[in-house]
Design an enzyme around this catalytic site. Structure first.
Site, PDB file in Angstrom:
ATOM      1  N   LYS A 126       8.645  13.346  21.938  1.00  0.00           N
ATOM      2  CA  LYS A 126       9.136  13.036  20.619  1.00  0.00           C
ATOM      3  C   LYS A 126       9.568  11.542  20.382  1.00  0.00           C
ATOM      4  CE  LYS A 126      10.586  17.628  19.696  1.00  0.00           C
ATOM      5  NZ  LYS A 126       9.956  18.460  18.848  1.00  0.00           N
TER       6      LYS A 126
ATOM      7  N   GLU B 242      17.796  12.188  14.555  1.00  0.00           N
ATOM      8  CA  GLU B 242      17.216  12.142  13.508  1.00  0.00           C
ATOM      9  C   GLU B 242      18.174  12.263  12.124  1.00  0.00           C
ATOM     10  OE1 GLU B 242      13.698  14.515  13.140  1.00  0.00           O
ATOM     11  OE2 GLU B 242      12.574  13.402  14.396  1.00  0.00           O
TER      12      GLU B 242
ATOM     13  N   HIS C 178      13.992  27.851  13.372  1.00  0.00           N
ATOM     14  CA  HIS C 178      13.063  26.628  13.590  1.00  0.00           C
ATOM     15  C   HIS C 178      11.638  27.123  14.069  1.00  0.00           C
ATOM     16  CE1 HIS C 178      16.302  23.609  12.984  1.00  0.00           C
ATOM     17  NE2 HIS C 178      17.003  24.203  13.920  1.00  0.00           N
TER      18      HIS C 178
ATOM     19  N   ARG D  97      -3.289  20.419  19.876  1.00  0.00           N
ATOM     20  CA  ARG D  97      -4.007  21.507  20.084  1.00  0.00           C
ATOM     21  C   ARG D  97      -4.398  22.372  18.966  1.00  0.00           C
ATOM     22  NH1 ARG D  97       0.362  24.699  18.592  1.00  0.00           N
ATOM     23  NH2 ARG D  97       2.099  23.942  19.270  1.00  0.00           N
TER      24      ARG D  97
HETATM   25  P1  ADP Z   1       9.758  21.930  17.581  1.00  0.00           P
HETATM   26  O1  ADP Z   1       8.931  20.734  18.437  1.00  0.00           O
HETATM   27  O2  ADP Z   1      10.704  22.387  18.625  1.00  0.00           O
HETATM   28  O3  ADP Z   1       8.894  22.911  16.890  1.00  0.00           O
HETATM   29  P2  ADP Z   1      10.410  20.035  15.422  1.00  0.00           P
HETATM   30  O4  ADP Z   1      10.375  18.753  15.641  1.00  0.00           O
HETATM   31  O5  ADP Z   1       8.686  20.407  15.215  1.00  0.00           O
HETATM   32  O6  ADP Z   1      10.680  20.748  16.739  1.00  0.00           O
HETATM   33  O7  ADP Z   1      11.258  20.765  14.235  1.00  0.00           O
HETATM   34  C1  ADP Z   1      11.190  22.028  14.101  1.00  0.00           C
HETATM   35  C2  ADP Z   1      11.656  22.498  12.715  1.00  0.00           C
HETATM   36  O8  ADP Z   1      13.031  21.759  12.522  1.00  0.00           O
HETATM   37  C3  ADP Z   1      10.960  21.746  11.672  1.00  0.00           C
HETATM   38  O9  ADP Z   1       9.838  22.459  11.268  1.00  0.00           O
HETATM   39  C4  ADP Z   1      11.916  21.709  10.467  1.00  0.00           C
HETATM   40  O10 ADP Z   1      12.118  22.882   9.822  1.00  0.00           O
HETATM   41  C5  ADP Z   1      13.170  21.192  11.188  1.00  0.00           C
HETATM   42  N1  ADP Z   1      13.259  19.753  11.278  1.00  0.00           N
HETATM   43  C6  ADP Z   1      13.040  19.029  12.209  1.00  0.00           C
HETATM   44  N2  ADP Z   1      13.315  17.774  12.022  1.00  0.00           N
HETATM   45  C7  ADP Z   1      14.059  17.885  10.740  1.00  0.00           C
HETATM   46  C8  ADP Z   1      14.719  16.723  10.068  1.00  0.00           C
HETATM   47  N3  ADP Z   1      14.969  15.641  10.436  1.00  0.00           N
HETATM   48  N4  ADP Z   1      15.354  17.050   8.894  1.00  0.00           N
HETATM   49  C9  ADP Z   1      15.533  18.594   8.588  1.00  0.00           C
HETATM   50  N5  ADP Z   1      14.787  19.364   9.401  1.00  0.00           N
HETATM   51  C10 ADP Z   1      14.385  19.225  10.306  1.00  0.00           C
END
Ligand code: ADP
Length: 660
Positions: free
Chosen positions: A116, A200, A235, A297
């Site tokens: 990330k 973040e 999530h 993917r």
């Molecule tokens: P993973 O790779 O584990 O799926 P992500 O970075 O895609 O993790 O985040 C998973 C979920 O967490 C997102 O779909 C969203 O719902 C929530 N999320 C991620 N980042 C943020 C953020 N900065 N603010 C609010 N919610 C977030």
């Protein structure tokens, strides 16, 4: 085109890839673990190769074994599906080194987007908006805490190697930072072998909107519009839709352009998804979305994109991997209508969505949707893998239309054996905010008390379970005219931890009262049609889908499925017919022992005969005292559920000596 490909995956995605390959005339090779020896993907493929024991680490994650299997089978390419090895750059490299094609992007693209922090640095450099935060190398606690403070609480700590919602911690205030950091780091280490984190800004009222992109090896990149995946629990997505509700055209344009820019930055080819976190507090804005990560993917939720664009993304993947140009240019790709996907999982929504592996004793899908599944009735949901049972995708001219189809479908889908989330999904599909398109990733969490709440079974469920469980023949004279007592039958059913006492009273031709405690419901127009019972209750028509499996009766009249149990046949006879002059077979079976003859006097509960059914011996006892008037069976007879086995008459009183 390739003549043969190997699919390095299992379950619904393996089956889905096989379908497209078949249509394109490409032969398929499945791989399978011990647990999957009889799995649907193995049956569907042209060939199947065993690759190891049930744990994924000993089968679906074994790079060299899978490549050797592909070589052995003569496959020219390997499709990784999603999960498992799909984002493993070494796998992609080793496939190429073995002279085959990896159906996916280059190892270099996977690496660039794999972490990330690195991905965010790259996107910043490409002028793609990224979530404000810290994604540098320094990992000292005090330093990270000061960065968190600068960003401003609430913040998210994310394991940089994370995926599937793992290694993410929300921190609302600085006091909790150190502890949350420790737990995100250890989850990152345990799950991905990497404790490095990023921080973040936590976007309030966040929506998860992602853009499907596709690139070829000729330098073309297109997008296939967006999907809204804000309906998440822990999530993880459960219902996805395309397009995103209330998406203004200018924001769509900005997001899809940013996604294409991101893909071009890394010379991407194949299917990919750019995930954005979006400020959903008000109307969507061009300056209100930020890059979160890229999945290099095919995505689980790709069917909604296929539904609205009319394209087959697996076909696109095969064509691009073979070196062809993208099948369409950007201007040829259009949105038609709206689509939803609901993911059915073997899990328990009332216990924080705990996976519930087990046998699917009954599985039947309804017809108005696309179904992606890797299991059939009788299969096990294995504890070794993701507990997904199926994905249901509906498509309609409008959002309302597609959602109504989804509701109907969830109502009609019958899935019995383990806990599942169908009732939860159905309530979610009915939630007022979701129906209006007012979605955000917190919706499920805020409403979990009502969404996860399992309502009590209906009158129709109880009635169905009683008459199916106890094999009550509604046309039996038991429920009509009776010699000795008023036409009322008493039953017991086990439901959860309770023993429920149920009376059925015949009220007239085809009309019955169901009495449970103080509650009385009148049922009429009862019809059994296959495995569905129809009845009119309080003037309304109800239907209940049922399945009997041993002592369990599964009944579904709404989206929820209820499991009732009958104790055993012994109780059945003594409880169900205690007012009767007959002994009725509670289930189809074989008479293995007959203890009485015509003329015998019997007392209540005397064992009359043994009925063997479903490998269980059921001793049927006398429902009342009396004299055996008629026996309608002999030993070894096969008898049907509901057959009258024995009839009784009253014991004649001996003449009173004093009177004589
Ligand atoms: P993973 O790779 O584990 O799926 P992500 O970075 O895609 O993790 O985040 C998973 C979920 O967490 C997102 O779909 C969203 O719902 C929530 N999320 C991620 N980042 C943020 C953020 N900065 N603010 C609010 N919610 C977030």
């Amino acid at each position: 085109m390739f003549s043969k490909i190997l699919i390095a995956n299992r379950g619904e995605i393996a089956c889905r890839i096989i379908k497209t390959a078949k249509r394109m005339g490409v032969k398929t090779v499945a791989v399978y673990s011990d647990a999957d020896a009889k799995a649907l993907h193995v049956k569907m493929a042209d060939e199947a190769i065993h690759i190891g024991a049930s744990p994924a680490s000993q089968s679906y994650l074994k790079v060299d074994t899978i490549i050797a299997a592909a070589k052995q089978s003569g496959a020219q390419a390997i499709h990784p599906g999603y999960g498992f090895l799909s984002e493993n750059p070494e796998f992609a490299e080793k496939i190429a080194a073995a002279g085959m094609v990896f159906i996916g992007p280059s190892a270099d693209s996977i690496r660039k987007m794999g972490l990330k922090d690195e991905a965010k640095r790259l996107m910043e450099a490409a002028n793609v908006p990224v979530v404000p935060g810290y994604h540098g190398a320094e990992q000292d606690v005090d330093f990270l805490a000061s960065e968190a403070k600068k960003i401003g609480y609430p913040i998210l700590i994310k394991a940089r190697a994370g995926g599937g919602g793992k290694g993410i911690r929300l921190v609302e205030k600085s006091e909790n930072f150190a502890e949350a950091l420790g737990s995100a780091q250890s989850e990152g280490k345990a799950s991905f072998g990497d404790s490095h984190v990023i921080i973040e800004k936590y976007i309030l009222s966040p929506r998860h909107i992602e853009v499907q992109i596709f690139g070829d090896t000729h330098g073309n990149v297109v997008h296939l519009f967006e999907r809204d995946c804000s309906m998440q629990r822990r999530h993880q997505k459960v219902i996805e839709e395309a397009p995103a509700p209330d998406m203004p055209e200018n924001v769509r344009k900005a997001m899809t352009q940013a996604a294409v820019k991101a893909a071009k930055k890394i010379n991407y080819h194949g299917a990919g998804t750019i995930e954005f976190i979006v400020d959903g507090a008000g109307k969507l804005r061009v300056d209100g979305f930020w890059f979160m990560e890229m999945n290099t993917r095919l995505q689980v939720e790709h069917p909604v994109t296929e539904a609205i664009t009319g394209q087959d993304l697996v076909e696109w993947q095969l064509r691009v991997a073979y070196g062809e140009k993208l099948p369409l240019e950007q201007k040829e790709i259009k949105i038609e209508g709206h689509a939803f996907e609901a993911r059915i999982y073997a899990e328990d929504p009332s216990e924080d969505f705990k996976p519930a592996p087990g046998k699917l004793v009954g599985l039947k899908f309804a017809g108005n949707a696309r179904i992606d599944t890797g299991v059939e009735s009788g299969d096990e949901i294995s504890p070794y893998y993701d507990p997904m049972i199926a994905k249901i995708t509906t498509h309609g001219a409008t959002r309302e239309n597609a959602l109504n189809k989804m509701k109907e479908n969830l109502d009609q889908t019958f899935c019995a054996g383990t806990s599942n989330n169908i009732g939860f999904l159905r309530r979610l599909a009915n939630h007022k905010d979701f129906v209006r398109g007012k979605v955000d990733t917190g919706l499920i969490g805020r409403n979990i008390d009502c969404l996860g709440n399992f309502p009590a079974p209906t009158v129709c469920d109880f009635f169905t379970a009683t008459i199916i469980g106890h094999a009550v023949d509604l046309k039996s004279p038991l429920l009509g005219w009776s010699l000795w007592q008023k036409p009322e039958l008493k039953f017991e059913l086990e439901y959860l931890t309770e023993l429920i006492f149920i009376n059925i009273e015949a009220m007239g031709e085809g009309v019955f009262n169901l009495i449970i405690g103080e509650e009385v419901a009148t049922l009429s127009n009862i019809q059994i049609d296959g495995c569905i019972l129809h009845a009119t209750i309080k003037g309304e028509t109800h239907s209940a889908h049922y399945l009997r499996d041993g002592r369990s009766i599964y009944v579904k009249s709404n989206a929820d499925l209820y499991e009732f149990n009958i104790r055993d046949a012994l109780d059945v006879s003594s409880n169900s017919a205690n007012s009767s002059n007959q002994l009725i077979a509670p289930m189809t079976g074989t008479i293995t022992k007959l203890n009485v003859r015509v003329g015998d006097k019997v007392s209540i509960d005397d064992p009359l005969l043994t009925l063997e059914a479903m490998k269980l011996e059921n001793i049927l006892k006398a429902p009342r005292e009396g004299v055996i008037a008629e026996i309608n069976c002999v030993q070894s007879d096969a008898v049907s559920e509901g057959a009258i086995l024995i009839t009784f008459e009253e014991i004649q009183q001996a003449p009173n000596k004093e009177e004589s």
